[in-house]
Design a protein around this motif. Structure first.
Motif, PDB file in Angstrom:
ATOM      1  N   ASP A  50      19.256 -26.989   9.328  1.00  0.00           N
ATOM      2  CA  ASP A  50      19.814 -25.815   9.145  1.00  0.00           C
ATOM      3  C   ASP A  50      19.566 -24.544   8.715  1.00  0.00           C
ATOM      4  O   ASP A  50      18.051 -23.998   8.794  1.00  0.00           O
ATOM      5  N   ASP A  67      24.517 -27.836  25.270  1.00  0.00           N
ATOM      6  CA  ASP A  67      23.381 -27.857  24.266  1.00  0.00           C
ATOM      7  C   ASP A  67      22.834 -26.856  24.335  1.00  0.00           C
ATOM      8  O   ASP A  67      22.772 -25.543  24.638  1.00  0.00           O
ATOM      9  N   ARG A  68      21.691 -26.384  23.305  1.00  0.00           N
ATOM     10  CA  ARG A  68      21.172 -25.134  23.214  1.00  0.00           C
ATOM     11  C   ARG A  68      20.007 -25.057  23.851  1.00  0.00           C
ATOM     12  O   ARG A  68      19.986 -23.879  24.112  1.00  0.00           O
ATOM     13  N   GLY A  86      27.365 -22.600  19.624  1.00  0.00           N
ATOM     14  CA  GLY A  86      27.947 -23.192  20.096  1.00  0.00           C
ATOM     15  C   GLY A  86      28.508 -22.571  22.200  1.00  0.00           C
ATOM     16  O   GLY A  86      29.079 -22.427  21.095  1.00  0.00           O
ATOM     17  N   ASP A  95      30.934 -20.264  19.626  1.00  0.00           N
ATOM     18  CA  ASP A  95      31.574 -20.450  18.189  1.00  0.00           C
ATOM     19  C   ASP A  95      30.409 -19.387  16.976  1.00  0.00           C
ATOM     20  O   ASP A  95      28.802 -19.136  17.373  1.00  0.00           O
ATOM     21  N   VAL A 120      29.971 -19.117  14.462  1.00  0.00           N
ATOM     22  CA  VAL A 120      28.685 -19.373  13.222  1.00  0.00           C
ATOM     23  C   VAL A 120      27.615 -20.127  13.966  1.00  0.00           C
ATOM     24  O   VAL A 120      26.091 -20.104  13.757  1.00  0.00           O
ATOM     25  N   SER A 121      27.801 -21.658  14.513  1.00  0.00           N
ATOM     26  CA  SER A 121      26.330 -22.231  15.596  1.00  0.00           C
ATOM     27  C   SER A 121      26.329 -21.957  16.856  1.00  0.00           C
ATOM     28  O   SER A 121      25.606 -21.766  17.376  1.00  0.00           O
ATOM     29  N   VAL A 125      20.821 -25.347  13.828  1.00  0.00           N
ATOM     30  CA  VAL A 125      21.315 -26.866  14.344  1.00  0.00           C
ATOM     31  C   VAL A 125      21.101 -26.498  16.499  1.00  0.00           C
ATOM     32  O   VAL A 125      21.485 -26.435  16.950  1.00  0.00           O
ATOM     33  N   ASN A 172      22.678 -13.706  13.933  1.00  0.00           N
ATOM     34  CA  ASN A 172      23.801 -14.326  14.742  1.00  0.00           C
ATOM     35  C   ASN A 172      24.605 -13.034  14.962  1.00  0.00           C
ATOM     36  O   ASN A 172      24.987 -12.297  14.593  1.00  0.00           O
ATOM     37  N   PRO A 178      24.090 -23.737  10.277  1.00  0.00           N
ATOM     38  CA  PRO A 178      24.093 -24.189  11.608  1.00  0.00           C
ATOM     39  C   PRO A 178      23.775 -23.577  13.196  1.00  0.00           C
ATOM     40  O   PRO A 178      23.896 -23.682  14.450  1.00  0.00           O
ATOM     41  N   GLU A 179      23.320 -21.886  12.727  1.00  0.00           N
ATOM     42  CA  GLU A 179      23.097 -21.109  13.934  1.00  0.00           C
ATOM     43  C   GLU A 179      21.370 -21.893  14.232  1.00  0.00           C
ATOM     44  O   GLU A 179      21.084 -21.512  15.485  1.00  0.00           O
TER      45      GLU A 179
END
Length: 291
Positions: free
Chosen positions: A55, A130-131, A113, A108, A110-111, A60, A32, A57-58
């Motif tokens: 799972d 979105d990703r 996003g 973010d 963590v995620s 998802v 990350n 969060p990175e």
């Protein structure tokens, strides 16, 4: 999917049917770049012949991993790493586009996003990607009051070269009482200096005036169809290409790119989309009906 096949691919398997999950222990962890954390295990929901990252969060929201072509754990891991790196590329690309529009990208830690806030004329919008880099509005407020969200409305950020054009285009999604819609219904002498009708532009500068190829151009037309309010918005992409949107009280009805030379006109377009006669489409605040 058969549990034996998943284990053959190096996955730890739990559950069955719709609740089946599989976990892959990575030989080379994903990193990350924002939060600095390393991802060493990835858990998936098993959906037919695909693994849907669930799972941590990175991962998802990453694209599903197709299992048909893979033959072993290394290939599964390579697919995961490719999907993760694709998502990082989209974050970097879209962040640069947001900055070019004068918007502040927020990632973010963590995620991973990506989101931003757009505030124009009392309307505040929260935009999230979105990703795969597709944006939509996730929250809206006008003068501090939350607005109901229309059902889904992805848009292509790169089509907008001006912040104002993006704001005007998205504002058409939110209620007939928005500032632009209100201005379109009000007589110029009452509404003040913010209101400008295209007929006034044409009268002032004449039909020979030119709009430079990459100048921002944003239009709003307020309509009524059988007593129901609608808003048509168009934002220029470049040259003779526009991005159009028709929205009603329940949200988006239509949204597409179009070429100016192929555009049938607002009234014929709306009549065709709503399957009503052209006579049922009324332009609000217009001096005469549009042909």
């Amino acid at each position: 999917m058969d549990s034996a096949r998943l284990r053959q691919l190096g996955l730890e398997v739990r559950g069955e049917g719709e609740g089946q999950q599989a976990t892959l222990v990575l030989s080379e962890p994903l990193r990350n770049p924002v939060g600095g954390r390393e991802v060493r295990r990835v858990t998936f929901h098993v959906r037919g012949e695909q693994l849907v990252p669930a799972d941590p969060p990175e991962v998802v929201g990453l694209r599903p991993i197709p299992l048909g072509p893979v033959r072993g754990p290394r290939e599964v891991e390579a697919e995961v790493a490719e999907a993760f790196n694709e998502s990082l590329f989209h974050v970097q690309r879209r962040s640069a586009e947001l900055r070019a529009l004068g918007l502040n990208p927020q990632v973010d830690p963590v995620s991973l996003g990506l989101s931003t806030h757009l505030a124009e004329h009392g309307l505040t919008l929260t935009l999230v990607a979105d990703r795969q880099g597709n944006f939509q509005v996730s929250g809206a407020a006008r003068d501090g009051h939350r607005l109901p969200m229309p059902h889904g409305h992805p848009f292509e950020l790169s089509e907008f070269h001006e912040r104002g054009a993006l704001a005007g285009y998205l504002a058409a999604l939110f209620g007939e009482h928005g500032p632009a819609a209100e201005a379109a219904r009000t007589k110029p002498e009452v509404a003040g200096e913010g209101v400008l009708r295209f007929s006034e532009v044409l009268r002032a500068f004449g039909e020979g005036a030119l709009v430079p190829p990459r100048s921002g151009l944003e239009l709003l037309v307020v309509l009524e169809v059988e007593g129901r309010p609608y808003r048509f918005a168009a934002a220029r992409v470049a040259g003779r290409t526009f991005r159009g949107l028709l929205a009603g009280a329940q949200g988006k009805v239509w949204a597409e790119r179009f070429e100016l030379d192929d555009f049938p006109g607002v009234v014929p377009l709306v009549a065709g989309l709503l399957k009503v006669p052209a006579e049922a489409v009324k332009l609000v605040g217009a001096g005469a009906p549009q042909e």
